[in-house]
Design an enzyme around this catalytic site. Sequence first.
Site, short mmCIF file in Angstrom:
data_model
loop_
_atom_site.label_atom_id
_atom_site.label_comp_id
_atom_site.label_asym_id
_atom_site.label_seq_id
_atom_site.Cartn_x
_atom_site.Cartn_y
_atom_site.Cartn_z
N HIS A 17 0.68 -1.53 -0.09
CA HIS A 17 0.03 0.10 0.05
C HIS A 17 0.87 1.30 -0.19
O HIS A 17 0.63 2.19 -0.59
CB HIS A 17 -0.76 0.02 1.36
CG HIS A 17 -1.87 -0.95 1.34
ND1 HIS A 17 -2.12 -1.81 2.49
CD2 HIS A 17 -2.83 -1.49 0.44
CE1 HIS A 17 -3.22 -2.44 2.42
NE2 HIS A 17 -3.53 -2.45 1.29
N LYS A 41 -17.16 -6.27 9.00
CA LYS A 41 -16.20 -7.46 8.25
C LYS A 41 -15.84 -8.22 9.49
O LYS A 41 -15.28 -7.99 10.34
CB LYS A 41 -15.12 -6.49 7.48
CG LYS A 41 -14.79 -7.41 6.38
CD LYS A 41 -13.84 -6.56 5.55
CE LYS A 41 -13.14 -7.27 4.47
NZ LYS A 41 -12.13 -6.65 3.84
N ARG A 91 -1.97 -6.63 -8.15
CA ARG A 91 -0.77 -7.65 -7.65
C ARG A 91 -0.24 -8.71 -8.81
O ARG A 91 0.78 -8.90 -9.02
CB ARG A 91 -0.91 -8.08 -6.40
CG ARG A 91 -0.86 -7.22 -5.22
CD ARG A 91 -1.34 -8.05 -3.86
NE ARG A 91 -2.61 -8.20 -3.91
CZ ARG A 91 -3.51 -8.54 -2.98
NH1 ARG A 91 -3.05 -8.39 -2.04
NH2 ARG A 91 -4.78 -8.74 -3.09
N SER A 129 -3.13 -7.65 3.30
CA SER A 129 -3.42 -7.45 4.54
C SER A 129 -3.91 -8.69 5.27
O SER A 129 -3.60 -9.03 6.60
CB SER A 129 -4.65 -6.53 4.89
OG SER A 129 -4.36 -5.21 4.18
O1 PNS Z 1 -8.63 -3.31 0.13
P1 PNS Z 1 -9.98 -3.75 -0.33
O2 PNS Z 1 -10.77 -4.37 0.67
O3 PNS Z 1 -9.81 -4.70 -1.65
O4 PNS Z 1 -11.13 -2.51 -0.77
C1 PNS Z 1 -12.19 -2.77 -1.44
C2 PNS Z 1 -12.85 -1.58 -1.68
C3 PNS Z 1 -13.01 -0.66 -0.19
C4 PNS Z 1 -12.13 -0.61 -2.63
C5 PNS Z 1 -14.47 -1.99 -2.12
O5 PNS Z 1 -14.79 -2.71 -1.29
C6 PNS Z 1 -15.30 -0.74 -2.14
O6 PNS Z 1 -15.23 0.06 -2.92
N1 PNS Z 1 -16.21 -0.68 -1.55
C7 PNS Z 1 -17.24 0.24 -1.25
C8 PNS Z 1 -18.89 -0.13 -1.61
C9 PNS Z 1 -18.92 -0.22 -3.05
O7 PNS Z 1 -18.82 0.86 -3.83
N2 PNS Z 1 -18.85 -1.50 -3.64
C10 PNS Z 1 -18.98 -1.51 -5.19
C11 PNS Z 1 -19.96 -1.53 -5.98
S1 PNS Z 1 -19.75 -1.55 -7.56
#
Ligand code: PNS
Length: 160
Positions: A17, A41, A91, A129
Amino acid sequence: MIHAVYPGSFDPLHNGHVDLIRRAARIYEKLTIAVLHNEAKSNALFDTNERVEIIREVVEGMEGVTVDSFDGLLADYTREIGATVIVKGLRAISDFEYELQMAHLNRQLNPNAETTFIMTATRWSYVSSTRVKELARYGADVAKLVPRATLRRLHEKLPH
Ligand code: PNS
């Protein structure tokens, strides 16, 4: 001036990150790191405030970089803060399908925000993570995988 948002769970922030933040900050004048507020979560280790605090400590002094948290849809949040770019890290090919779907959906929800991808540095391509938490829970040394701020919080949270 391009305002980009780098969203994620960051539970916790690791070196992959940090590398991505540094590289994105060189491209975009304004970069908001947006921590998803997802208390529900099941395997969360740090709460949203703790995750934000860790990132703030690490990005202190980085020009144009701020840290925030959000809940709800990323597309809505991006619109609210006026960001026009979403930055994601890739990644490996295994990340691609999920990210492709998200990019298309986010673009449909907010056509003014363009998703861009930065390839994770090879040396951090195996770090996540989830793995950091797993190793730390078993007492393994993760000092090479995370910044000092994360390491300190991990030691506080999981004393061995
Ligand atoms: O670090 P991560 O867990 O891969 O991040 C995921 C994240 C936060 C980018 C993703 O879960 C997200 O954008 N969540 C917000 C809800 C949302 O917009 N979902 C997508 C619908 S298209």
